[in-house]
Design an enzyme around this catalytic site. Structure first.
Site: not given
Length: 599
Positions: A16, A99-100, A132, A163, A294, A342
């Site tokens: 990579s 990484g996520s 990816g 790939l 709120r 979100e």
């Protein structure tokens, strides 16, 4: 230096890294403007490595730039080194953890928005993505956001190496389709040979009045015979004998060891100080008046915005329900409408907060933050200082039904290591929570409610994190009742019912659920014969009852009786739902009677 950098081939994810080598070289030693020995300088161009598994090449360029000692590269992924397997902010050159996959571009959008609209500076933001992760919907949320706000200071580089981890990517090398997709989202998109330095230099030099996507056709494992463009090599270090041979082969191709000097940035980002932000005046409410927390949140945020021009607000098209619209009306230039996206809203906030440029407050229905849990989790790993307000918590919202009811939010935010959770029960405590959150490191979550409830605190009441309040007590209290928000008011109503039966209860408002005021809870429990009732508009799992129970584990003679929502709810009037799920005043009174009767 080059030999040491190449030795990373024997470490994780070499293929990579190889596909991105020319891209990184051109970016860091031709295109970007920055101070290599001061990576977090506010004037620097920004870089986000969204494909975080290619961390070794990021570390290699910073070593080549002179910031990292070259020998430190050989400590990659060791517990004694800051060079983790994926980028993290303990590295001075990393603004956000990645990484996520699918989240880097959203953070880059936040940086670019800040640069264009808040800093009004010339720094640019570069983000490299792998092909990816382009299957992640959050990438396209970010693509839409960048186009809507005309982030012409944002450049995304798509490393199309064909790939994925376990299979080829869906489009493989169909770069024309990627180009059409980017263009349909309002980006300027150019296809290049990702291994051609000349083409990359030319592409990065194009200035457009819209965000730019460089679609780089590359090959995974480029330059490694027998591995280039071959499947099943993702994340695998090369065997040592193979790595040594390839390092030597590549080293032999190097024609010049001349050091390339980095171009410094234009120094036009303003100086910013976001410490010690205080409300311009105390709260101005009247005890007994009714207002929903709120709405008090919206009023408090607008008020805090008057005190500091780096308080910003983000919302996901719920501003007329979360009341962040009050902030927008007063400070329109500091409100970011993120629409119904979100996940991207959280990532944008993380980007806006980097390098301490802003103090972001994100608001939405509390239930909808659950879809952004990964982004919130990564924000904590990013050491981000961002604030969330989740409105419409629990069954007390009424007729809208369970899809709109936040019943898992406390559990979610309690699981975040860097989180502080505020659960204010009236307008005064809500205003104090907003001020405290703005000055608290880490992730802050403010849980607000839809029903209008009475103001119970005086305007001069002092609130602090991990400091609960005793809102009702007598010298002969028999049970401690802990409620928050709507259920605190139900507990006070239950106290009136029980008083007629000559049963006195002590009522506690925890104010912060995390951290919890263990000392006051324990003191109150011991003063009420060890008997506690917790009541919450939340599921049993992960909420106030579990927080109190875990805080008191090992304490002798303490009994905790928990009231919470025990099943998926339904539509109905708020009072009907509180009664149906056993968290109203009658249920509290009965739980108290049961504990007293057991004695």
């Amino acid at each position: 230096m080059m030999r040491v950098s190449l030795s990373l081939l024997a470490h994780s994810h070499p293929t990579s890294c190889c596909s991105a080598a020319e891209i990184m070289a051109v970016l860091f030693f031709h295109t970007m403007r920055y101070k290599p020995l001061d990576p977090r300088n506010p004037h620097n161009d920004r870089f986000v490595l969204s494909k975080g598994h290619a961390a070794p090449i990021l570390y290699a360029v910073w070593a080549e730039a002179g910031f990292l000692p070259e020998e430190e590269l050989l400590n990659l992924r060791k517990i004694t080194s800051d060079l983790d397997g994926h980028p993290v902010p303990k590295q001075a050159f990393t603004d956000v953890a990645t990484g996520s996959l699918g989240q880097g571009l959203g953070a880059a959008c936040g940086m670019a928005y800040t640069g264009k609209y808040f800093d009004k500076a010339s720094y640019r933001v570069y983000c490299m993505l792998g092909d990816g992760e382009l299957s992640e919907g959050s990438v396209w949320e970010a693509m839409a956001f960048a186009s809507i706000y005309k982030l012409d200071n944002l450049i995304a580089i798509l490393d199309i190496n064909r790939l994925g981890q376990s299979d080829p990517t869906p489009l493989q090398h169909q770069v024309d389709i990627y180009q059409k997709r980017c263009e349909s989202f309002g980006w300027h998109a150019v296809i290049v040979d990702g291994h051609s330095v000349e083409e990359l230099c030319k592409a990065f030099g194009q200035a457009k009045h819209q965000p730019t996507a460089i679609i780089a056709k590359t090959f995974k494992g480029r330059g490694i015979p027998g591995i280039e463009d071959k499947d099943a090599w993702h994340g695998k270090p090369l065997p040592k004998n193979m790595a040594d041979q390839i390092v030597q082969e590549i080293y032999n191709q190097i024609q010049s060891q001349k050091k390339i000097l980095v171009t410094p940035p234009q120094e036009d980002a303003p100086s910013v100080n976001i410490t010690n932000i205080r409300m311009p005046s105390p709260p101005s409410y009247k005890v007994g008046d009714k207002i929903a927390t709120r709405k008090a949140y919206g009023q408090a945020l607008a008020k805090l915005g008057r005190a500091h021009d780096r308080i910003i607000a983000l919302d996901g098209d719920t501003k007329n329900s979360t009341f962040s619209e009050i902030f927008r009306k007063e400070h329109p230039d500091r409100f970011i409408e993120c629409y119904i996206a979100e996940q991207n809203m959280v990532s944008v906030a993380v980007g806006c907060a980097t390098r301490n440029r802003t103090v972001p407050f994100c608001s939405a229905f509390g239930a909808f933050f659950t879809r952004a849990f990964d982004q919130i989790r990564m924000a904590a790993i990013s050491e981000s200082n961002i604030n969330f307000c989740g409105s419409h918590c629990g069954v007390s919202i009424g007729e809208d039904g369970p899809s709109q009811m936040a019943l898992e939010d406390l559990a979610m935010f309690r699981s975040i290591p860097t989180a502080t959770i505020f659960y204010p029960s009236d307008a005064v405590s809500t205003e104090k929570a907003v001020e405290l959150a703005a000055n608290t490191k880490g992730i802050c979550f403010i849980r607000t409610s839809r029903p209008e409830n009475a103001i119970i605190y005086n305007n001069n009441e002092d609130f602090q994190i991990k400091q609960a309040k005793v809102v009702l007590k007598s010298k002969d209290d028999q049970v401690t009742v802990i409620g928050a928000g709507v259920t605190l008011h139900e507990a006070l109503a239950a106290a009136d019912l029980l008083k007629k039966e000559k049963i006195n209860i002590r009522v506690l408002d925890p104010f912060t659920i995390k951290p919890l005021d263990r000392n006051l809870i324990l003191e109150s429990a011991r003063a009420t014969k060890g008997r506690i009732v917790t009541v919450e508009d939340h599921y049993y799992e992960g909420g106030i009852g579990e927080a109190v129970s875990s805080a008191l584990v090992g304490e002798p003679g303490i009994t905790v009786s928990r009231l919470a929502v025990g099943e998926v709810p339904r539509s109905g009037k708020p009072a009907e739902l509180l009664k149906m799920f056993g968290i109203d005043r009658d249920a509290i009174a009965q739980a108290v009677r049961d504990l007293v009767a057991k004695a």
